[in-house]
Design a protein around this motif. Structure first.
Motif, short mmCIF file in Angstrom:
data_model
loop_
_atom_site.label_atom_id
_atom_site.label_comp_id
_atom_site.label_asym_id
_atom_site.label_seq_id
_atom_site.Cartn_x
_atom_site.Cartn_y
_atom_site.Cartn_z
N ILE A 171 5.43 44.65 9.88
CA ILE A 171 4.03 44.64 9.47
C ILE A 171 3.56 43.22 9.18
CG2 ILE A 171 2.44 45.37 7.64
CD1 ILE A 171 4.03 47.97 7.48
N MET A 172 4.43 42.42 8.56
CA MET A 172 4.03 41.07 8.15
C MET A 172 3.86 40.10 9.32
SD MET A 172 6.29 40.38 4.77
CE MET A 172 5.94 38.65 4.77
N LEU A 173 4.72 40.18 10.31
CA LEU A 173 4.69 39.19 11.39
C LEU A 173 3.36 39.17 12.14
CD1 LEU A 173 8.34 39.35 12.71
CD2 LEU A 173 7.26 37.58 11.33
N PRO A 174 2.82 40.31 12.59
CA PRO A 174 1.52 40.26 13.25
C PRO A 174 0.40 39.85 12.30
CG PRO A 174 2.59 42.35 13.69
CD PRO A 174 3.41 41.65 12.68
N ALA A 175 0.52 40.22 11.03
CA ALA A 175 -0.51 39.84 10.06
C ALA A 175 -0.54 38.33 9.85
CB ALA A 175 -0.29 40.56 8.73
N VAL A 176 0.64 37.73 9.72
CA VAL A 176 0.70 36.28 9.54
C VAL A 176 0.21 35.58 10.80
CG1 VAL A 176 2.30 34.34 9.24
CG2 VAL A 176 2.51 36.37 7.81
N TYR A 177 0.59 36.08 11.98
CA TYR A 177 0.10 35.51 13.23
C TYR A 177 -1.43 35.59 13.29
CZ TYR A 177 -0.96 34.93 18.15
OH TYR A 177 -1.51 34.50 19.33
N ASN A 228 -11.20 29.14 13.55
CA ASN A 228 -12.31 28.67 12.73
C ASN A 228 -12.33 27.16 12.61
OD1 ASN A 228 -13.43 31.13 12.27
ND2 ASN A 228 -12.49 31.43 10.27
N ARG A 229 -11.17 26.54 12.59
CA ARG A 229 -11.10 25.09 12.50
C ARG A 229 -11.64 24.44 13.75
NH1 ARG A 229 -5.78 22.91 10.07
NH2 ARG A 229 -6.78 23.86 8.28
N HIS A 230 -11.36 25.03 14.93
CA HIS A 230 -11.84 24.46 16.19
C HIS A 230 -13.32 24.73 16.44
CE1 HIS A 230 -8.08 22.87 17.55
NE2 HIS A 230 -7.48 24.05 17.40
N SER A 231 -13.84 25.79 15.84
CA SER A 231 -15.25 26.12 16.06
C SER A 231 -16.18 25.29 15.17
CB SER A 231 -15.50 27.60 15.83
OG SER A 231 -15.31 27.94 14.47
N GLN A 232 -15.64 24.60 14.19
CA GLN A 232 -16.47 23.80 13.28
C GLN A 232 -16.81 22.46 13.85
OE1 GLN A 232 -17.81 24.92 10.39
NE2 GLN A 232 -16.92 26.90 10.89
N LEU A 236 -10.95 34.78 5.22
CA LEU A 236 -9.92 35.51 5.94
C LEU A 236 -10.29 37.00 6.02
CD1 LEU A 236 -6.78 33.90 4.30
CD2 LEU A 236 -7.74 33.41 6.54
N PRO A 237 -9.97 37.63 7.15
CA PRO A 237 -10.25 39.07 7.29
C PRO A 237 -9.44 39.89 6.29
CG PRO A 237 -9.74 38.09 9.42
CD PRO A 237 -9.45 37.06 8.39
N LEU A 238 -10.09 40.82 5.65
CA LEU A 238 -9.45 41.66 4.65
C LEU A 238 -8.34 42.51 5.24
CD1 LEU A 238 -9.41 42.55 1.70
CD2 LEU A 238 -11.10 44.30 2.29
N ARG A 239 -8.50 42.95 6.47
CA ARG A 239 -7.48 43.80 7.11
C ARG A 239 -6.17 43.04 7.28
NH1 ARG A 239 -7.14 42.44 12.46
NH2 ARG A 239 -8.89 41.24 13.25
N LEU A 240 -6.23 41.75 7.60
CA LEU A 240 -5.02 40.97 7.76
C LEU A 240 -4.34 40.70 6.42
CD1 LEU A 240 -6.12 38.42 10.50
CD2 LEU A 240 -4.72 40.46 10.77
N LEU A 287 -3.55 35.77 10.77
CA LEU A 287 -4.13 34.86 9.79
C LEU A 287 -4.11 33.42 10.29
CD1 LEU A 287 -2.61 36.32 6.51
CD2 LEU A 287 -5.01 36.34 7.15
N VAL A 288 -3.00 33.00 10.84
CA VAL A 288 -2.90 31.63 11.38
C VAL A 288 -3.85 31.46 12.54
CG1 VAL A 288 -1.35 30.00 12.53
CG2 VAL A 288 -0.55 31.29 10.55
N ARG A 289 -3.93 32.43 13.42
CA ARG A 289 -4.84 32.37 14.57
C ARG A 289 -6.30 32.28 14.10
NH1 ARG A 289 -3.72 30.22 18.64
NH2 ARG A 289 -5.78 29.94 19.38
N HIS A 290 -6.65 33.04 13.08
CA HIS A 290 -8.01 33.03 12.54
C HIS A 290 -8.35 31.65 11.97
CE1 HIS A 290 -11.62 34.69 10.69
NE2 HIS A 290 -11.28 34.03 9.59
N ILE A 291 -7.41 31.05 11.25
CA ILE A 291 -7.65 29.73 10.67
C ILE A 291 -7.80 28.68 11.77
CG2 ILE A 291 -6.59 27.89 9.29
CD1 ILE A 291 -5.35 30.15 7.57
#
Length: 78
Positions: free
Chosen positions: A59-65, A74-78, A9-13, A67-71
């Motif tokens: 602050i939390m809502l875009p971060a959670v979005y 990554n799941r679809h690219s595997q 997971l990205p550290l910034r998120l 994180l979920v988007r990143h996961i």
């Protein structure tokens, strides 16, 4: 995605989510426990507890979005 592969997971998120969580918790603590002393009295203004909660959620809502988007990406690219 195999279960044995860790999700990077990205550290910034993670940092944004942690900061939002801290603001939210401190706002709730100030709201329900007036003598907590977490925020100095000199920084109090009307409805400061609600401002902390609202800013934490903002602050939390875009971060959670993110994180979920990143996961999902990554799941679809595997």
């Amino acid at each position: 995605m195999p279960a044995d592969r860790p999700i990077n997971l990205p550290l910034r998120l993670i940092t944004l989510d942690l900061l939002g969580t801290l603001l939210l918790v401190s706002g709730l603590l100030e709201l329900f426990n007036k003598d907590s002393g977490l925020i100095p009295v000199s920084l109090h203004f009307p409805y400061y507890e609600w401002a902390l909660i609202f800013i934490g959620l903002l602050i939390m809502l875009p971060a959670v979005y993110g994180l979920v988007r990143h996961i999902i990406d990554n799941r679809h690219s595997q």
